[in-house]
Design an enzyme around this catalytic site. Structure first.
Site, PDB file in Angstrom:
ATOM      1  N   ASP A  84      29.696 -21.510   1.739  1.00  0.00           N
ATOM      2  CA  ASP A  84      29.235 -20.392   0.507  1.00  0.00           C
ATOM      3  C   ASP A  84      29.563 -18.517   1.413  1.00  0.00           C
ATOM      4  O   ASP A  84      29.942 -18.070   0.738  1.00  0.00           O
ATOM      5  CB  ASP A  84      27.803 -20.295  -0.142  1.00  0.00           C
ATOM      6  CG  ASP A  84      27.659 -21.500  -1.099  1.00  0.00           C
ATOM      7  OD1 ASP A  84      28.472 -22.146  -1.251  1.00  0.00           O
ATOM      8  OD2 ASP A  84      26.626 -21.903  -1.168  1.00  0.00           O
ATOM      9  N   GLU A 134      25.776 -26.182   2.884  1.00  0.00           N
ATOM     10  CA  GLU A 134      26.598 -25.000   1.647  1.00  0.00           C
ATOM     11  C   GLU A 134      26.296 -23.843   1.631  1.00  0.00           C
ATOM     12  O   GLU A 134      27.098 -23.372   1.003  1.00  0.00           O
ATOM     13  CB  GLU A 134      25.044 -25.700   0.919  1.00  0.00           C
ATOM     14  CG  GLU A 134      25.629 -25.292  -0.757  1.00  0.00           C
ATOM     15  CD  GLU A 134      27.023 -25.482  -1.415  1.00  0.00           C
ATOM     16  OE1 GLU A 134      26.824 -26.914  -1.666  1.00  0.00           O
ATOM     17  OE2 GLU A 134      27.140 -24.554  -1.728  1.00  0.00           O
ATOM     18  N   SER A 151      31.548 -26.068  -5.386  1.00  0.00           N
ATOM     19  CA  SER A 151      30.849 -25.091  -4.304  1.00  0.00           C
ATOM     20  C   SER A 151      31.985 -24.259  -3.718  1.00  0.00           C
ATOM     21  O   SER A 151      30.857 -23.635  -2.686  1.00  0.00           O
ATOM     22  CB  SER A 151      30.044 -25.711  -3.079  1.00  0.00           C
ATOM     23  OG  SER A 151      28.606 -26.492  -3.461  1.00  0.00           O
TER      24      SER A 151
END
Ligand SMILES: *[C@@H]1O[C@H](CO)[C@@H](O)[C@H](O)[C@H]1NC(C)=O
Ligand SMILES: *[C@@H]1O[C@H](CO)[C@@H](O)[C@H](O)[C@H]1NC(C)=O
Ligand SMILES: *[C@@H]1O[C@H](CO)[C@@H](O)[C@H](O)[C@H]1NC(C)=O
Length: 586
Positions: free
Chosen positions: A269, A265, A498
């Site tokens: 990002d 994640e 995401s």
């Protein structure tokens, strides 16, 4: 805690399940009594004042038509308005001192405190125990029952965090890696473009310039929760080389960081928020706790980042379910409302907050098995009116095509389509979330768009399943399928809102660059602008729906249609239109 990681991995042909939408508070086992002199750190949220004025001031300062547009306030000015009277702050502090608390940090509407276990037990009428997590060997100290606010200060305290809640620890990713020395083409799955998405795919699609005249003060922050605390700097170098993008400049790290074991994640990002923002300053912020801890720290931060993307969320009504958030003794609605006030403070400081709209379609994480009892659920912070909620699209067959020359595209087929539809299962591995908030009334700034949607010919779920008078989400969308990232030295392919939230974050930071270069204030709370800018600034996504989760299809959900819809919001951004509009604003 039970927040989900909004990220799905796809590698070649193999889908693996969502990383961590598994509830695991029961994986904490109560062990022995906590050592009486073990130190506990907690936060007391004090009751605030003048919240109606805070809200109207923010709506005025973020309204492009107002003479006060962009007149942001400092945190101190905001606290002068909303913090309890100093006399009441001191009452709480004196009580805390008298009972033996220390390291007392007065943030005026919140007090950060430390105390020994023995003091905490007496003060909150609890017994503190050590809890051991079965997977991670982690040990924390928490109470066995809900805290009770001491009667001496009960009238002044809204809630306390750090005493009763058990955090959620996510599962380690299980990804299949792409072999970069192999030439592989993923066979077409359903109707989506099988090619991988890299930064230039996104830049081409939305017309985002490269080599933008970036202002050194422009910034984008990626906020991570749970124990996600790492990306790897060596990966950023490989990513830059493989995708032919500038090296990402992560120059502010807040919170615990461990670069040795990069997390997917965080990696996603940083790589996409950073690549789209180009040379902007990139912040990486890892949070111990959940939304209240983060939002209260961000509001008090100096300096602070101008754009923040949060790829995290969990249904609004489950915020206070044992283990997720910090509101034992309170309700989820109360917790959401308190954090929404923190979000308003942040917006009024000129910070843009973005949140993913979820990866489980309209059923959401509250009904991932498509049960018919409560077939639809929402997400927080993604359904908060005080964040910009970001949905996901995917590329589908198109008449025009785009050719990418980045090094990775000679080894792996890169996406070539230029047409978007709703990102949904089974063509993608996730379905973008969207719907209507459980708690927050529909804000003025989206009334026209949402009323037109509700009157459209799109099919809607029966009205008992969603609150038609509340805030509709998402607001905007971007691609969320087949993103190529480098994590731990290997290529991986990921899907999710995401992906889209940090991309919008990168775009807003470029727009802020223009503003800063021209001595104008940052864009701050963005939603009124998004609904005023006009339809020419968006590619309207009209194909698809959000009925399915990764495991089932519900009878209920929302459909994309012309104009606003609760699937992709207003659509995906056309950068030059956004820039032209922003150039015309004060
Ligand atoms: C506990 O953790 C295991 C993995 O270690 C997971 O499979 C299980 O679902 C978790 N239990 C709960 C109740 O979340
Ligand atoms: C990657 O591909 C190369 C060339 O095809 C091969 O020699 C190597 O063994 C592969 N590595 C893995 C881990 O599959
Ligand atoms: C819808 O939400 C509003 C708050 O905006 C609340 O007052 C109302 O009771 C809700 N209606 C239903 C049917 O839940």
């Amino acid at each position: 805690m039970k927040q989900i990681l909004l990220l799905i991995l796809l590698s070649c042909l193999l889908a693996v399940p969502t990383l961590s939408n598994v509830r695991d508070s029961s994986n904490w086992t109560r062990s022995q009594k906590a050592n009486p002199d073990h130190i506990v750190e907690f936060r007391m949220a004090l009751k605030q004042r003048n919240l109606d004025v805070l809200e109207s001031t923010l709506l005025d300062a973020s309204n492009p038509k107002s003479p006060n547009y962009g007149k942001w306030w400092t945190n101190d000015q905001i606290l002068d308005l909303i913090a309890p009277e100093q006399e009441n702050q001191l009452k709480v502090i004196n009580y805390l001192k008298s009972i033996g608390c220390f390291n007392i940090e007065n943030r005026r509407d919140m007090i950060k405190v430390s105390a020994d276990v023995s003091v905490v037990e007496k003060m909150f009428s609890v017994r503190m125990y050590t809890y051991v997590h079965n997977r991670k060997d982690q040990i924390i100290v928490r109470s066995s029952t809900d805290y009770i606010i001491p009667s001496e200060i009960k009238s002044l305290v809204h809630m306390v965090t750090g005493i009763s809640e058990l955090p959620h620890l996510k599962h380690g990713p299980k990804a299949h890696k792409i072999n970069l020395s192999d030439i592989r083409v993923k066979p077409q799955v359903g109707k989506s473009d099988p090619g991988i998405v890299i930064p230039s795919t996104i830049q081409n699609l939305y017309g985002i310039p490269t080599g933008f005249d970036n202002n050194p003060d422009s910034s984008v922050c990626l906020a991570e929760f749970s124990d996600d605390q790492s990306f790897n700097k060596a990966d950023l170098k490989t990513f830059a080389t493989q995708t032919a993008t500038p090296l990402i400049n992560v120059d502010h790290i807040v919170g615990p960081f461990d670069g040795s074991n990069p997390d997917l994640e965080s990696t996603l990002d940083v790589q996409y928020g950073g690549a789209v923002a180009e040379t902007a300053s990139v912040w990486f912020w890892t949070v111990k706790g959940w939304m209240y801890e983060f939002a209260s720290d961000l509001a008090a931060s100096s300096p602070f980042p101008y754009v923040v993307s949060m790829s995290w969320g969990w249904p609004e009504p489950l915020q206070c379910e044992s283990g997720i958030a910090n509101c034992k003794g309170g309700t989820s609605e109360d917790y959401v409302n308190r954090v929404n006030v923190e979000f308003q403070k942040i917006g009024l400081m000129g910070i843009t907050l973005l949140a993913a709209s979820g990866d489980q379609g309209a059923p959401g994480d509250g009904a991932p098995d498509c049960s018919t009892k409560n077939p639809l659920s929402t997400i927080f912070p993604g359904a908060s009116p005080w964040v910009t909620s970001v949905g996901a699209t995917m590329l589908v067959a198109s008449s025009t095509s785009f050719t990418d020359n980045a090094p990775v595209c000679s080894k792996q087929k890169c996406a070539s389509s230029t047409t978007e539809a709703v990102c949904s299962y089974p063509d993608a591995l996730i379905t973008t979330g969207g719907g209507f908030s459980d708690y927050s009334p529909m804000p003025e700034w989206q009334q026209d768009a949402v009323q037109a949607y509700l009157k459209s010919s799109a099919a809607f779920p029966p009205h008992q399943y969603f609150n038609i008078s509340n805030r509709a989400f998402p607001d905007i969308s971007a691609l969320g399928h087949n993103y190529y990232i480098i994590a731990g030295g290997s290529g991986q392919i990921v899907d999710g809102t995401s992906c889209s939230s940090p991309v919008i974050g990168g775009i807003v930071s470029l727009l802020n660059s223009y503003r800063l270069n021209n001595k104008k204030p940052t864009l701050g709370f963005l939603n009124p602008l998004l609904y005023q800018i006009g339809s020419s600034a968006y590619t309207d996504i009209t194909t698809g729906n959000n009925y399915c989760t990764e495991s089932c299809c519900s009878k209920y959900g929302f459909q994309a249609t012309k104009g606003y819809d609760a699937v992709t919001g207003l659509g995906t951004p056309i950068f030059k239109e956004f820039l032209a509009y922003v150039q015309g604003l004060n």
